[in-house]
Scaffold this motif. Structure first.
Motif, PDB file in Angstrom:
ATOM      1  N   THR A  12      13.290  29.558  26.285  1.00  0.00           N
ATOM      2  CA  THR A  12      11.958  30.156  26.356  1.00  0.00           C
ATOM      3  C   THR A  12      10.864  29.249  25.806  1.00  0.00           C
ATOM      4  O   THR A  12       9.687  29.523  26.012  1.00  0.00           O
ATOM      5  N   PHE A  13      11.239  28.210  25.076  1.00  0.00           N
ATOM      6  CA  PHE A  13      10.318  27.265  24.425  1.00  0.00           C
ATOM      7  C   PHE A  13       9.407  27.945  23.407  1.00  0.00           C
ATOM      8  O   PHE A  13       8.336  27.458  23.097  1.00  0.00           O
ATOM      9  N   ILE A  14       9.849  29.100  22.907  1.00  0.00           N
ATOM     10  CA  ILE A  14       9.105  29.808  21.871  1.00  0.00           C
ATOM     11  C   ILE A  14       9.456  29.195  20.525  1.00  0.00           C
ATOM     12  O   ILE A  14      10.630  29.041  20.196  1.00  0.00           O
ATOM     13  N   PRO A  15       8.431  28.832  19.717  1.00  0.00           N
ATOM     14  CA  PRO A  15       8.745  28.279  18.392  1.00  0.00           C
ATOM     15  C   PRO A  15       9.339  29.344  17.496  1.00  0.00           C
ATOM     16  O   PRO A  15       8.889  30.480  17.468  1.00  0.00           O
ATOM     17  N   GLY A  16      10.397  28.961  16.771  1.00  0.00           N
ATOM     18  CA  GLY A  16      11.061  29.898  15.876  1.00  0.00           C
ATOM     19  C   GLY A  16      10.713  29.675  14.425  1.00  0.00           C
ATOM     20  O   GLY A  16      10.601  30.622  13.654  1.00  0.00           O
ATOM     21  N   GLU A  17      10.526  28.435  14.035  1.00  0.00           N
ATOM     22  CA  GLU A  17      10.235  28.133  12.634  1.00  0.00           C
ATOM     23  C   GLU A  17       9.606  26.759  12.548  1.00  0.00           C
ATOM     24  O   GLU A  17       9.971  25.834  13.281  1.00  0.00           O
ATOM     25  N   ILE A  18       8.662  26.632  11.630  1.00  0.00           N
ATOM     26  CA  ILE A  18       8.044  25.334  11.338  1.00  0.00           C
ATOM     27  C   ILE A  18       8.098  25.147   9.829  1.00  0.00           C
ATOM     28  O   ILE A  18       7.729  26.041   9.067  1.00  0.00           O
ATOM     29  N   THR A  40       0.858  -1.184   0.000  1.00  0.00           N
ATOM     30  CA  THR A  40       0.000   0.000   0.000  1.00  0.00           C
ATOM     31  C   THR A  40       0.895   1.235   0.000  1.00  0.00           C
ATOM     32  O   THR A  40       2.108   1.135   0.134  1.00  0.00           O
ATOM     33  N   SER A  41       0.282   2.396  -0.129  1.00  0.00           N
ATOM     34  CA  SER A  41       1.039   3.638  -0.005  1.00  0.00           C
ATOM     35  C   SER A  41       0.471   4.434   1.168  1.00  0.00           C
ATOM     36  O   SER A  41      -0.709   4.345   1.473  1.00  0.00           O
ATOM     37  N   GLN A  42       1.349   5.177   1.835  1.00  0.00           N
ATOM     38  CA  GLN A  42       0.959   5.933   3.029  1.00  0.00           C
ATOM     39  C   GLN A  42       1.258   7.413   2.822  1.00  0.00           C
ATOM     40  O   GLN A  42       2.404   7.838   2.920  1.00  0.00           O
ATOM     41  N   PRO A  43       0.238   8.239   2.509  1.00  0.00           N
ATOM     42  CA  PRO A  43       0.471   9.686   2.437  1.00  0.00           C
ATOM     43  C   PRO A  43       0.743  10.237   3.835  1.00  0.00           C
ATOM     44  O   PRO A  43       0.197   9.741   4.820  1.00  0.00           O
ATOM     45  N   HIS A  44       1.595  11.242   3.916  1.00  0.00           N
ATOM     46  CA  HIS A  44       1.960  11.786   5.234  1.00  0.00           C
ATOM     47  C   HIS A  44       2.548  13.188   5.081  1.00  0.00           C
ATOM     48  O   HIS A  44       2.843  13.636   3.976  1.00  0.00           O
ATOM     49  N   ILE A  45       2.718  13.844   6.217  1.00  0.00           N
ATOM     50  CA  ILE A  45       3.361  15.153   6.293  1.00  0.00           C
ATOM     51  C   ILE A  45       4.521  15.031   7.270  1.00  0.00           C
ATOM     52  O   ILE A  45       4.365  14.507   8.364  1.00  0.00           O
ATOM     53  N   ALA A  46       5.705  15.485   6.861  1.00  0.00           N
ATOM     54  CA  ALA A  46       6.889  15.477   7.725  1.00  0.00           C
ATOM     55  C   ALA A  46       7.140  16.915   8.178  1.00  0.00           C
ATOM     56  O   ALA A  46       7.342  17.814   7.350  1.00  0.00           O
ATOM     57  N   ILE A  47       7.114  17.127   9.490  1.00  0.00           N
ATOM     58  CA  ILE A  47       7.187  18.466  10.072  1.00  0.00           C
ATOM     59  C   ILE A  47       8.480  18.609  10.867  1.00  0.00           C
ATOM     60  O   ILE A  47       8.829  17.734  11.662  1.00  0.00           O
ATOM     61  N   VAL A  48       9.180  19.721  10.645  1.00  0.00           N
ATOM     62  CA  VAL A  48      10.356  20.067  11.444  1.00  0.00           C
ATOM     63  C   VAL A  48      10.057  21.401  12.109  1.00  0.00           C
ATOM     64  O   VAL A  48       9.689  22.371  11.437  1.00  0.00           O
ATOM     65  N   SER A  49      10.166  21.440  13.432  1.00  0.00           N
ATOM     66  CA  SER A  49       9.920  22.695  14.147  1.00  0.00           C
ATOM     67  C   SER A  49      11.124  23.017  15.017  1.00  0.00           C
ATOM     68  O   SER A  49      11.749  22.126  15.596  1.00  0.00           O
ATOM     69  N   VAL A  50      11.458  24.315  15.083  1.00  0.00           N
ATOM     70  CA  VAL A  50      12.611  24.786  15.844  1.00  0.00           C
ATOM     71  C   VAL A  50      12.095  25.596  17.035  1.00  0.00           C
ATOM     72  O   VAL A  50      11.280  26.510  16.868  1.00  0.00           O
ATOM     73  N   TYR A  51      12.564  25.234  18.236  1.00  0.00           N
ATOM     74  CA  TYR A  51      12.164  25.918  19.472  1.00  0.00           C
ATOM     75  C   TYR A  51      13.400  26.441  20.194  1.00  0.00           C
ATOM     76  O   TYR A  51      14.423  25.765  20.231  1.00  0.00           O
ATOM     77  N   ASN A  52      13.268  27.617  20.818  1.00  0.00           N
ATOM     78  CA  ASN A  52      14.315  28.107  21.703  1.00  0.00           C
ATOM     79  C   ASN A  52      14.284  27.248  22.959  1.00  0.00           C
ATOM     80  O   ASN A  52      13.231  27.047  23.555  1.00  0.00           O
ATOM     81  N   ASN A  53      15.439  26.716  23.356  1.00  0.00           N
ATOM     82  CA  ASN A  53      15.488  25.765  24.477  1.00  0.00           C
ATOM     83  C   ASN A  53      15.319  26.434  25.842  1.00  0.00           C
ATOM     84  O   ASN A  53      15.058  25.753  26.821  1.00  0.00           O
TER      85      ASN A  53
END
Length: 191
Positions: free
Chosen positions: A127-133, A112-125
């Motif tokens: 403040t835990f504020i996300p910087g980029e997704i 079979t085939s499996q559609p998916h989304i691969a996500i990379v997110s960058v957080y400040n270690n």
């Protein structure tokens, strides 16, 4: 006692040679399957696996630390593998499954085939504020692999967390985690 050397002769006839050859062939075949990255998930509902990470050309492992330079864009490569089956202690679901001691079966997925989304997110270690997704999508066939290449914005000096997630392609409708190690991270020290 004599100190004379003895000569021992071993004779291998055709039958013994055939048995030795078959044994070696089966052993090499099983070893090559193991070495080739035959990935089998432990959960039927999580068929994908984040296999390897490379940050700016440096191999990284989930939970590990990588150092990069500040002020320049950097690359992240995530390789995702699709499993060929899953382990079940309750018996086989497909005809191709095989027994695995100490009890249970590896049930192989049908092609079979499996559609998916691969996500990379960058957080400040700190403040835990996300910087980029960054999000890339694709489809994997059973037993296949794909490598996603991300180019991320420069980071200021400090410590960051890069988190990797592999979700179903319907993330806008809630989505579900479909990689067994989705949510794994790499700590990045920017100097």
């Amino acid at each position: 006692m004599s100190s004379q050397s003895q000569v021992i002769t071993i004779v291998i006839d055709g039958k013994r040679l055939l048995v030795i050859s078959l044994f070696l062939a089966v052993t090499l075949a099983l070893f090559s399957i193991y070495v080739s990255g035959f990935y089998i998930t432990q959960d039927e509902s999580l068929p994908l696996h984040g296999e390897s990470i490379v940050i700016n050309g440096k191999s990284a492992s989930f939970g590990g630390t990588v150092t990069i330079s500040a002020g320049a864009p950097f690359t992240v490569n995530l390789t995702v593998a699709s499993s060929e089956g899953y382990f079940t202690p309750y018996g086989s679901y497909y005809a191709e499954s095989y027994y695995y001691p100490p009890g249970g079966y590896y049930a192989l997925f049908p092609p079979t085939s499996q559609p998916h989304i691969a996500i990379v997110s960058v957080y400040n270690n700190q403040t835990f504020i996300p910087g980029e997704i960054s999000i890339l999508s694709g489809t994997l066939n059973t037993g296949g692999k794909v490598t996603y290449n991300y180019t991320l914005n420069p980071l200021e000096p400090g410590e960051y967390i890069i988190k990797f997630m592999v979700w179903s392609d319907w993330i806008s409708q809630g989505g579900v985690r479909i990689a067994d190690n989705s949510g794994g991270y790499v700590k990045v020290v920017v100097s």
